[in-house]
Design an enzyme around this catalytic site. Structure first.
Site, short mmCIF file in Angstrom:
data_model
loop_
_atom_site.label_atom_id
_atom_site.label_comp_id
_atom_site.label_asym_id
_atom_site.label_seq_id
_atom_site.Cartn_x
_atom_site.Cartn_y
_atom_site.Cartn_z
N GLU A 147 1.52 0.14 -4.93
CA GLU A 147 0.98 1.39 -5.46
C GLU A 147 2.14 2.39 -5.57
OE1 GLU A 147 -3.45 1.99 -3.81
OE2 GLU A 147 -1.93 2.04 -2.25
N ASP A 203 0.85 -1.18 0.00
CA ASP A 203 0.00 0.00 0.00
C ASP A 203 0.89 1.24 0.00
OD1 ASP A 203 -2.85 0.91 0.36
OD2 ASP A 203 -1.95 1.90 2.09
#
Length: 651
Positions: free
Chosen positions: A369, A338
């Site tokens: 990400e 994340d």
């Protein structure tokens, strides 16, 4: 170490002297043996540390408090004789005269809501046959990731999962589930085996703070991007959060069941921030584990109040230790990071190298990400898109360029993409097929580093996005034949592109959240997988299923070599059609000598020229399993349907 205020602590923590005096490579956390357990805590700024012992994970009176002894490099330790399995504990850490009670940052088990750590004999948490559990061997050509929350997977009463297991780890272990138990329409693991995805990416399964494990879950809901204990499974996903060993055993049982089905498990990890500033890391060494502004306050690149200081030596060690622990103890097959842009490149590459040193570790997936949630004080190379060329070739990124080119930007609900007829978007579609390896939009990289997708848990579901572009006031539960065709076209593009294909659970049955773009704490009913919808839209499910199987039969699309996309040849067609051909690699087991693919985002049929040779129709944009039936062979030209991805194979 006389620093007292946060700004002075920042100077101290970033000094070479502090790193030299406090970097520690020995054991941390509890070292269990039947004869006794030694606890180790890295707390170099503490004046004193004591351990508080309890019989239960919450509520019971303290049994006693014992002081820890300070050793080299700021590590405190104590030996507790006798079998301590099941004993709960906290530390009292005193820094600058302030005493804080905290859990163990390296705890492997915990009581309700993770406030008390638990000493655990991990061997006693292994489900039956865990010693024989092995990671499935999944060649790159078969890789496709299906993202789901443990809660969403089975909380629908129609799932056929026994009530006590709905929304829990154990739901993944129940075989043969069907819609309302009808014995006909598969759900849950039974459904996944038929669909053909080879990896399940689980949204956070570590212990998170946004759900109260001590209360019934009926109306409580959260995705779980709120870490409390990084090395402990989430209690609300277990059948008994009050007993620390239960969640471990049931999490392992879930992973074993997926492995037995030939499916790998990717863990969504959120090391970039913690739920509260009062947490085991910050209460043990205040300010060390979190990046600081010049005045010593916490930087907030996560948008959640703090961000992890991956560049600090012992913080980096903590993150790597945690990932290796999940890979080894839980047999995890991949890690999704994340807000990976909040870590420095050096740390992410160090994680990759550490995983590679494990037996079979080179097959463990890593991607994340490549962006941040806000401005950060990370003043070195971030693990983001701009620095893609600096990342190890087996560290991938979610490609928002592919996502937005296909179905429109995710922050403007009404913005169209290629499948809705956005002008001039065809150039980006060609770049997406080549995993942006032939584009100057991204730095040099390998095609396997690109995660090709159109929907994930964040932002609108694909179905909702398509309807929001098409209608001023969409009826999200109504069948819309054009949106269904656009859905198939979107899938047809990214599932015939280079890179790692990824889909949000339920994308393949037109999952809707009624236009809610960020459902992280919406109702369980809105977030659940609606298994009746899987039956209602079973032709769409079958379309995804056929495409996944077709892709697996043409290994070159999963090829990781940097030059693999160079073999793509694009056709000069009337805009906005896109067409290309890709020869197979000799000897790689491809079912066809080449693929020839056309994308038609218009509402009319189009006649397209075919290259020389005999071309079998594999998918016409409605059925993706034509290759399983009698051969329909074309030469010279063919007609492609509206809103379709049409695929031919050279016979």
């Amino acid at each position: 170490m006389n620093a007292t205020n946060p700004a002075e602590l920042k100077t101290l923590f970033e000094s070479d002297a502090f790193a030299r005096e406090t970097t520690y490579t020995g054991p941390l956390g509890p070292e269990y043996a039947p004869s006794g357990t030694r606890l180790h805590l890295w707390a170099p700024t503490a004046q004193s540390v004591a351990v508080n012992l309890y019989r239960k994970g919450d509520g019971s009176a303290r049994m006693g408090t014992l002081p820890l002894e300070r050793g080299p490099q700021g590590v405190w330790s104590i030996y507790l004789p006798g079998d301590q399995h099941g004993r709960y504990y906290t530390f009292t850490v005193t820094v600058d005269g302030t005493a804080r009670q905290t859990g163990d940052p390296y705890a492997r088990a915990a009581g309700v809501n993770g406030t008390r750590s638990m000493i655990v004999d991990l061997a006693r948490t292994d489900p039956d046959a865990w010693a024989r559990d092995v990671r499935p061997v999944i060649p790159p050509s078969q890789r496709a990731v299906w993202e789901v929350s443990v809660r969403d997977f089975s909380q629908d009463a129609a799932s056929g999962v026994r009530p006590a297991w709905r929304g829990k780890f154990m739901a993944f272990t129940q075989s043969g589930t069907t819609l309302h138990g009808d014995g006909v329409h598969p759900t849950c693991l039974n459904y996944l085996k038929r669909l053909g995805v080879k990896y399940v990416q689980l949204m956070p399964i570590f212990d998170f703070g946004s759900v109260d494990e001590a209360r019934p879950l009926l109306r409580q809901y959260n995705w779980g991007y709120d870490p409390t204990n990084y090395n402990v499974p989430e209690g609300s996903y277990s059948t008994d959060p009050t007993r620390g060993e239960v969640r471990i055993r049931e999490c392992k049982a879930m992973i074993a069941a997926l492995h037995a089905a030939g499916i790998g498990v990717v863990m969504d990890v959120v090391y970039n921030h913690m739920y509260r500033n009062e947490n085991p890391l910050n209460d043990t060494v205040p300010c060390y584990f979190f990046r600081q502004n010049e005045d010593g306050s916490f930087s907030n690149g996560s948008g959640c109040g703090n961000e992890f200081a991956s560049e600090r030596v012992m913080a980096r060690r903590y993150m790597i230790d945690s990932i290796l622990y999940w890979a080894q103890e839980y047999h995890i097959d991949g890690f999704r990071f994340d807000l990976m842009g909040l870590y420095d490149v050096e740390t992410i590459n160090a994680v990759r190298a550490a995983l590679d040193r494990l037996p079979g570790g080179r097959d463990i997936l890593m991607y994340g990400e490549p962006w941040q949630g806000g401005g950060s004080q990370l003043h070195r190379y971030e693990a983001n898109k701009a620095n893609l060329a600096m990342l190890d070739e087996r560290v991938g990124i979610f490609c928002d360029d592919t996502r937005d080119a296909i179905k429109g930007g995710c922050f403007n609900a009404r913005e169209p993409g290629y499948v809705q007829g956005k002008p001039d978007s065809l150039w980006d579609i060609g770049a997406a097929v080549a995993a942006w390896c032939r584009s100057d939009k991204l730095p040099p990289h390998a095609p396997g580093q690109i995660v090709s997708y159109v929907s994930a848990h964040d932002n609108f579901t694909l179905w909702d996005k398509l309807l929001l572009v098409r209608h001023e006031k969409p009826e999200f539960t109504a069948a819309d034949s054009t949106a269904l065709a656009q859905n198939r076209l979107a899938a047809g593009i990214y599932l015939t592109s280079f890179g790692l294909p990824f889909l949000q659970a339920g994308e393949e049955f037109a999952r809707t959240k009624k236009g809610q773009g960020n459902s992280y704490r919406s109702s369980p009913a809105l977030n659940r997988l609606d298994w009746e919808r899987a039956e209602k839209y079973h032709p769409l499910v079958d379309y995804y299923r056929g495409l996944l199987a077709l892709r697996a039969k043409f290994p070159r699309l999963g090829g990781a070599g940097r030059n693999a996309p160079d073999a793509l040849q694009f056709f000069a067609l009337e805009q906005p059609l896109v067409g290309w051909t890709l020869p197979a690699v000799w000897g790689d087991g491809a079912a066809w000598g080449a693929l020839c693919v056309f994308y038609n985002p218009t509402e009319t049929s189009k006649t397209v020229p075919l290259p020389g040779g005999r071309w079998q129709l594999l998918s016409d944009g409605t059925s993706s399993s034509l290759w399983r039936g009698p051969a329909r062979v074309y030469e010279h030209e063919a007609v492609v349907m509206p809103y379709s991805a049409t695929i031919f194979g050279l016979t």
